[in-house]
Write a protein that holds these residues in place. Sequence first.
Motif, PDB file in Angstrom:
ATOM      1  N   GLU A  33      -0.451  -1.494  25.189  1.00  0.00           N
ATOM      2  CA  GLU A  33      -0.161  -0.515  24.139  1.00  0.00           C
ATOM      3  C   GLU A  33       0.129  -1.253  22.831  1.00  0.00           C
ATOM      4  O   GLU A  33       0.867  -2.239  22.833  1.00  0.00           O
ATOM      5  N   PRO A  34      -0.430  -0.813  21.726  1.00  0.00           N
ATOM      6  CA  PRO A  34      -0.163  -1.480  20.451  1.00  0.00           C
ATOM      7  C   PRO A  34       1.264  -1.230  19.982  1.00  0.00           C
ATOM      8  O   PRO A  34       1.918  -0.279  20.443  1.00  0.00           O
ATOM      9  N   PRO A  35       1.756  -2.037  19.077  1.00  0.00           N
ATOM     10  CA  PRO A  35       3.070  -1.755  18.485  1.00  0.00           C
ATOM     11  C   PRO A  35       3.035  -0.424  17.729  1.00  0.00           C
ATOM     12  O   PRO A  35       1.961   0.124  17.449  1.00  0.00           O
ATOM     13  N   VAL A  36       4.203   0.058  17.376  1.00  0.00           N
ATOM     14  CA  VAL A  36       4.296   1.241  16.527  1.00  0.00           C
ATOM     15  C   VAL A  36       3.908   0.814  15.111  1.00  0.00           C
ATOM     16  O   VAL A  36       4.488  -0.117  14.557  1.00  0.00           O
ATOM     17  N   GLY A  37       2.916   1.478  14.574  1.00  0.00           N
ATOM     18  CA  GLY A  37       2.483   1.156  13.213  1.00  0.00           C
ATOM     19  C   GLY A  37       3.004   2.187  12.227  1.00  0.00           C
ATOM     20  O   GLY A  37       3.097   3.367  12.551  1.00  0.00           O
ATOM     21  N   PHE A  38       3.376   1.750  11.064  1.00  0.00           N
ATOM     22  CA  PHE A  38       3.803   2.695  10.025  1.00  0.00           C
ATOM     23  C   PHE A  38       3.267   2.223   8.681  1.00  0.00           C
ATOM     24  O   PHE A  38       3.154   1.036   8.422  1.00  0.00           O
ATOM     25  N   ARG A  39       2.898   3.168   7.848  1.00  0.00           N
ATOM     26  CA  ARG A  39       2.340   2.817   6.544  1.00  0.00           C
ATOM     27  C   ARG A  39       3.299   3.200   5.430  1.00  0.00           C
ATOM     28  O   ARG A  39       4.087   4.137   5.569  1.00  0.00           O
ATOM     29  N   TYR A  40       3.225   2.477   4.351  1.00  0.00           N
ATOM     30  CA  TYR A  40       4.043   2.820   3.189  1.00  0.00           C
ATOM     31  C   TYR A  40       3.156   2.907   1.946  1.00  0.00           C
ATOM     32  O   TYR A  40       2.159   2.198   1.810  1.00  0.00           O
ATOM     33  N   GLY A  41       3.547   3.817   1.077  1.00  0.00           N
ATOM     34  CA  GLY A  41       2.785   4.042  -0.145  1.00  0.00           C
ATOM     35  C   GLY A  41       2.932   2.892  -1.128  1.00  0.00           C
ATOM     36  O   GLY A  41       3.785   2.021  -0.981  1.00  0.00           O
ATOM     37  N   PHE A  42       2.078   2.914  -2.127  1.00  0.00           N
ATOM     38  CA  PHE A  42       2.124   1.888  -3.160  1.00  0.00           C
ATOM     39  C   PHE A  42       3.333   2.114  -4.079  1.00  0.00           C
ATOM     40  O   PHE A  42       3.777   3.237  -4.280  1.00  0.00           O
ATOM     41  N   VAL A  43       3.844   1.018  -4.625  1.00  0.00           N
ATOM     42  CA  VAL A  43       4.804   1.109  -5.719  1.00  0.00           C
ATOM     43  C   VAL A  43       4.005   0.841  -6.989  1.00  0.00           C
ATOM     44  O   VAL A  43       3.407  -0.229  -7.147  1.00  0.00           O
ATOM     45  N   LEU A  44       3.964   1.826  -7.861  1.00  0.00           N
ATOM     46  CA  LEU A  44       3.160   1.733  -9.074  1.00  0.00           C
ATOM     47  C   LEU A  44       4.038   1.385 -10.276  1.00  0.00           C
ATOM     48  O   LEU A  44       5.229   1.693 -10.288  1.00  0.00           O
ATOM     49  N   MET A  45       3.457   0.767 -11.250  1.00  0.00           N
ATOM     50  CA  MET A  45       4.149   0.476 -12.507  1.00  0.00           C
ATOM     51  C   MET A  45       3.448   1.265 -13.601  1.00  0.00           C
ATOM     52  O   MET A  45       2.303   0.961 -13.942  1.00  0.00           O
ATOM     53  N   ASP A  46       4.104   2.303 -14.091  1.00  0.00           N
ATOM     54  CA  ASP A  46       3.487   3.188 -15.084  1.00  0.00           C
ATOM     55  C   ASP A  46       2.116   3.658 -14.619  1.00  0.00           C
ATOM     56  O   ASP A  46       1.146   3.694 -15.377  1.00  0.00           O
ATOM     57  N   GLY A  47       2.055   4.013 -13.317  1.00  0.00           N
ATOM     58  CA  GLY A  47       0.827   4.566 -12.752  1.00  0.00           C
ATOM     59  C   GLY A  47      -0.188   3.543 -12.291  1.00  0.00           C
ATOM     60  O   GLY A  47      -1.222   3.907 -11.720  1.00  0.00           O
ATOM     61  N   LYS A  48       0.081   2.241 -12.509  1.00  0.00           N
ATOM     62  CA  LYS A  48      -0.863   1.197 -12.105  1.00  0.00           C
ATOM     63  C   LYS A  48      -0.355   0.460 -10.868  1.00  0.00           C
ATOM     64  O   LYS A  48       0.847   0.244 -10.714  1.00  0.00           O
ATOM     65  N   LYS A  49      -1.279   0.061 -10.003  1.00  0.00           N
ATOM     66  CA  LYS A  49      -0.923  -0.691  -8.810  1.00  0.00           C
ATOM     67  C   LYS A  49      -0.404  -2.074  -9.204  1.00  0.00           C
ATOM     68  O   LYS A  49      -0.934  -2.710 -10.114  1.00  0.00           O
ATOM     69  N   MET A  50       0.658  -2.513  -8.522  1.00  0.00           N
ATOM     70  CA  MET A  50       1.225  -3.835  -8.783  1.00  0.00           C
ATOM     71  C   MET A  50       0.193  -4.923  -8.485  1.00  0.00           C
ATOM     72  O   MET A  50      -0.648  -4.763  -7.606  1.00  0.00           O
ATOM     73  N   SER A  51       0.293  -6.038  -9.204  1.00  0.00           N
ATOM     74  CA  SER A  51      -0.657  -7.125  -8.998  1.00  0.00           C
ATOM     75  C   SER A  51      -0.021  -8.465  -9.351  1.00  0.00           C
ATOM     76  O   SER A  51       0.513  -8.633 -10.442  1.00  0.00           O
ATOM     77  N   LYS A  52      -0.082  -9.418  -8.397  1.00  0.00           N
ATOM     78  CA  LYS A  52       0.427 -10.762  -8.679  1.00  0.00           C
ATOM     79  C   LYS A  52      -0.469 -11.453  -9.703  1.00  0.00           C
ATOM     80  O   LYS A  52       0.013 -12.077 -10.648  1.00  0.00           O
ATOM     81  N   SER A  53      -1.778 -11.347  -9.508  1.00  0.00           N
ATOM     82  CA  SER A  53      -2.703 -12.071 -10.380  1.00  0.00           C
ATOM     83  C   SER A  53      -2.660 -11.560 -11.818  1.00  0.00           C
ATOM     84  O   SER A  53      -2.826 -12.319 -12.761  1.00  0.00           O
ATOM     85  N   LYS A  54      -2.419 -10.240 -11.986  1.00  0.00           N
ATOM     86  CA  LYS A  54      -2.394  -9.670 -13.327  1.00  0.00           C
ATOM     87  C   LYS A  54      -0.986  -9.604 -13.916  1.00  0.00           C
ATOM     88  O   LYS A  54      -0.800  -9.198 -15.056  1.00  0.00           O
ATOM     89  N   GLY A  55      -0.002  -9.972 -13.112  1.00  0.00           N
ATOM     90  CA  GLY A  55       1.372  -9.983 -13.605  1.00  0.00           C
ATOM     91  C   GLY A  55       1.972  -8.605 -13.777  1.00  0.00           C
ATOM     92  O   GLY A  55       2.950  -8.434 -14.507  1.00  0.00           O
ATOM     93  N   ILE A  56       1.400  -7.594 -13.116  1.00  0.00           N
ATOM     94  CA  ILE A  56       1.926  -6.233 -13.242  1.00  0.00           C
ATOM     95  C   ILE A  56       3.093  -6.057 -12.278  1.00  0.00           C
ATOM     96  O   ILE A  56       2.944  -6.247 -11.067  1.00  0.00           O
ATOM     97  N   GLY A  57       4.257  -5.700 -12.813  1.00  0.00           N
ATOM     98  CA  GLY A  57       5.426  -5.462 -11.975  1.00  0.00           C
ATOM     99  C   GLY A  57       6.180  -6.714 -11.608  1.00  0.00           C
ATOM    100  O   GLY A  57       6.833  -6.763 -10.562  1.00  0.00           O
ATOM    101  N   ALA A  58       6.092  -7.760 -12.443  1.00  0.00           N
ATOM    102  CA  ALA A  58       6.777  -9.022 -12.151  1.00  0.00           C
ATOM    103  C   ALA A  58       8.251  -8.765 -11.863  1.00  0.00           C
ATOM    104  O   ALA A  58       8.977  -8.216 -12.684  1.00  0.00           O
ATOM    105  N   LEU A  59       8.687  -9.180 -10.689  1.00  0.00           N
ATOM    106  CA  LEU A  59      10.013  -8.809 -10.207  1.00  0.00           C
ATOM    107  C   LEU A  59      11.131  -9.524 -10.956  1.00  0.00           C
ATOM    108  O   LEU A  59      12.222  -8.965 -11.119  1.00  0.00           O
ATOM    109  N   ASN A  60      10.876 -10.738 -11.418  1.00  0.00           N
ATOM    110  CA  ASN A  60      11.947 -11.452 -12.129  1.00  0.00           C
ATOM    111  C   ASN A  60      12.341 -10.711 -13.412  1.00  0.00           C
ATOM    112  O   ASN A  60      13.507 -10.733 -13.818  1.00  0.00           O
TER     113      ASN A  60
END
Length: 500
Positions: free
Chosen positions: A261-288
Motif C-alpha cells: 500500500e502506498p503512503p498517504v499522499g496529500f497535496r498543498y496549493g501554491f503560495v503566490l506572491m501578488d498572484g505569481k508563483k514563487m521562483s528561486k531562479s527569478k527571485g520571486i518571494g525571496a524569504l530573507n
Amino acid sequence: MDWLKKIADEIIKRGGKAFVIASGMTTSGPAHLGTLSEFIYPYSIAQELKKRGYDAEFIFVADIMDAFDDIPLTLKDKAEELKKYLGKPLAEVPDPYGCHDSYGEHFLAEFLELMKRFGIEPDEVFKASDLYKEGWYDDYLRLFVERRTELKKIMEETAMRKLPEDWWDFVKPICEKCGRIDKTKVKKVEGDKIYYKCEACGHEGSIDISSHRWKLAWRVDWPSRQDFLGVDAEGGGVDHFTKGGSWDTAREIHKRIFGKEPPVGFRYGFVLMDGKKMSKSKGIGALNEIMALLHPAVIMYFILKHDIVENKNFKMNPRFLLQLYEEYRRVALGEDKDPKRVKAWELSGKKVWKVGFADLLVYYQIYRDWKKVAELVGDVESIKDLAPYVEEWIKRNFVPDEYKVEIKQGKVGDPKGCEFLSKLAQLLKEEMSDVEIHNAIYEIARELGLSPKEAFKYVYRVLLDSDRGPRAGRLIKAIGVKRARDMFLKACEDEPSKVR
C-alpha cells in the motif's frame, strides 16, 4: 482545520502506533515563501499525531543528487564561476560561498537553519547523495530493470505519454568524462552494467551499479525512498498531485512493483506572491526579505490559516503585513474565535502580543527608545519579539504614509477647527484609552457639525503638521495626553474665536 484531522485520520487507519511523515526538496538555491510548505505541513501533521498519543517522526530528504539546472537570480554575481557546473549533481557543485562541501549542502544548511527559526527541527535529515553512496537504491534499480516492461506500462498510463521501446530513462548515470547527469542517455542495462552516452560531451561508456555514480529519475526515486525509509505519509505541491503527475506514478509503483500500500499522499496549493508563483531562479518571494519584516510565527500562521489545497496569495506591501500582524494578535487575545485561525495560531507558536505592531511603529518613531516604549505600553514580551521588525520597517522606509510619525507643532487654519480642538483638549483625560479618545473625537465632531474626516484632519495638522496619520486615539495616547492637549491649545492661541 478539517484537512489536518482528515490526513491524521487516514494515517492512523494504516495501523500501528508509530508513523513516519516525510518531506523533501531540491536545495538548489535560497528558499522562497512557498518553500515553507515543505516543512510546515508535515511538521503540523506530526504534531497532530503526537497530540493524539501516537509516535510520529518528521524526516527530511535533501535531493542534492539532482542536476544543477539554473543559477538563481540572487547568485548572478557568481554566474561566471557557476555556469561551468550546470548539469552536474548539486552534491558535486562547489559551494559558491566556500563554507560547505557543496552547493547543495550549503542551501540545505540554510534551509535547516530556516526551520529552526520557525521552531521546527526534523527528527532525521537525509542527503540523497549519501543514500545513493550507501547503496540504498541499488536493489531498487535492479528491480526496475527486471520489471522494466511493467514499469514502462505504469509510466505510460500515469504520465499519459507513449515511451519508446528502448526506454531506459528511469536511471541517469553521471558522465565519467564531463560529470554531467542531465544529458546522459542510457542505452541498456545488462547485469550490473549501465551503458550510456552523454549528449553533452559525446562520451560513451559504462558504469557498475555498485559505483553509485547514477540516480533514479524522480518518478521512480520518490516511491523507492519512501519504501526503504518506511514513510507513512508525504505531501507535495499541486503539480505533483494533478492527473498525470508524479504521485500517480509513485502510487502505482508501490502497488504493482513493490506489492504494498502506498503512503498517504496529500497535496498543498501554491503560495503566490501578488498572484505569481514563487521562483528561486527569478527571485520571486525571496524569504530573507519577507522574514526581515514579518515575524516567523505570523508567516507560519499565514500558511496554516488557509485550507491546505488552497492557493495562498501573499502581498509584499505594508498594509497587507500590518493586517496579518493585527489578525494574529486578535486571535491570540481571543477576540477572533474562528476555529481555523485559532488552530493556525496554536500550531504557529501561540505568541501573545497585547500591543499591536502598528502601535509599536508609532511609539518607536516618537521616542526611539525601547525602554521608554516599554514603560508606556507595559508589554515587555511583545517588544522583545517585535522590536527588530519594527526597526527594520523604519530602516527600510516600509512604513505606510499614514503611520509615519514625526511630532511637529502645526496650525489649525480656521476658527471652526480651533473650537473643535479646544473642546477636545478640555475633554481629554490621562486615564482615557485610545479607543475612548477616538470615540470622543467622533462625539465632539458630531456636536459641532463636523465630518469625521475634517475632525481628524485638525488633529493631524496640529500634532504632525500633516493632513493624515495613524489612528488619532492611538497617536494621542502615544504622544501623551498632556502633551497633545498642550499642542492643541497652543495652536489656537492666535485665534480670536478660541474657546477657553
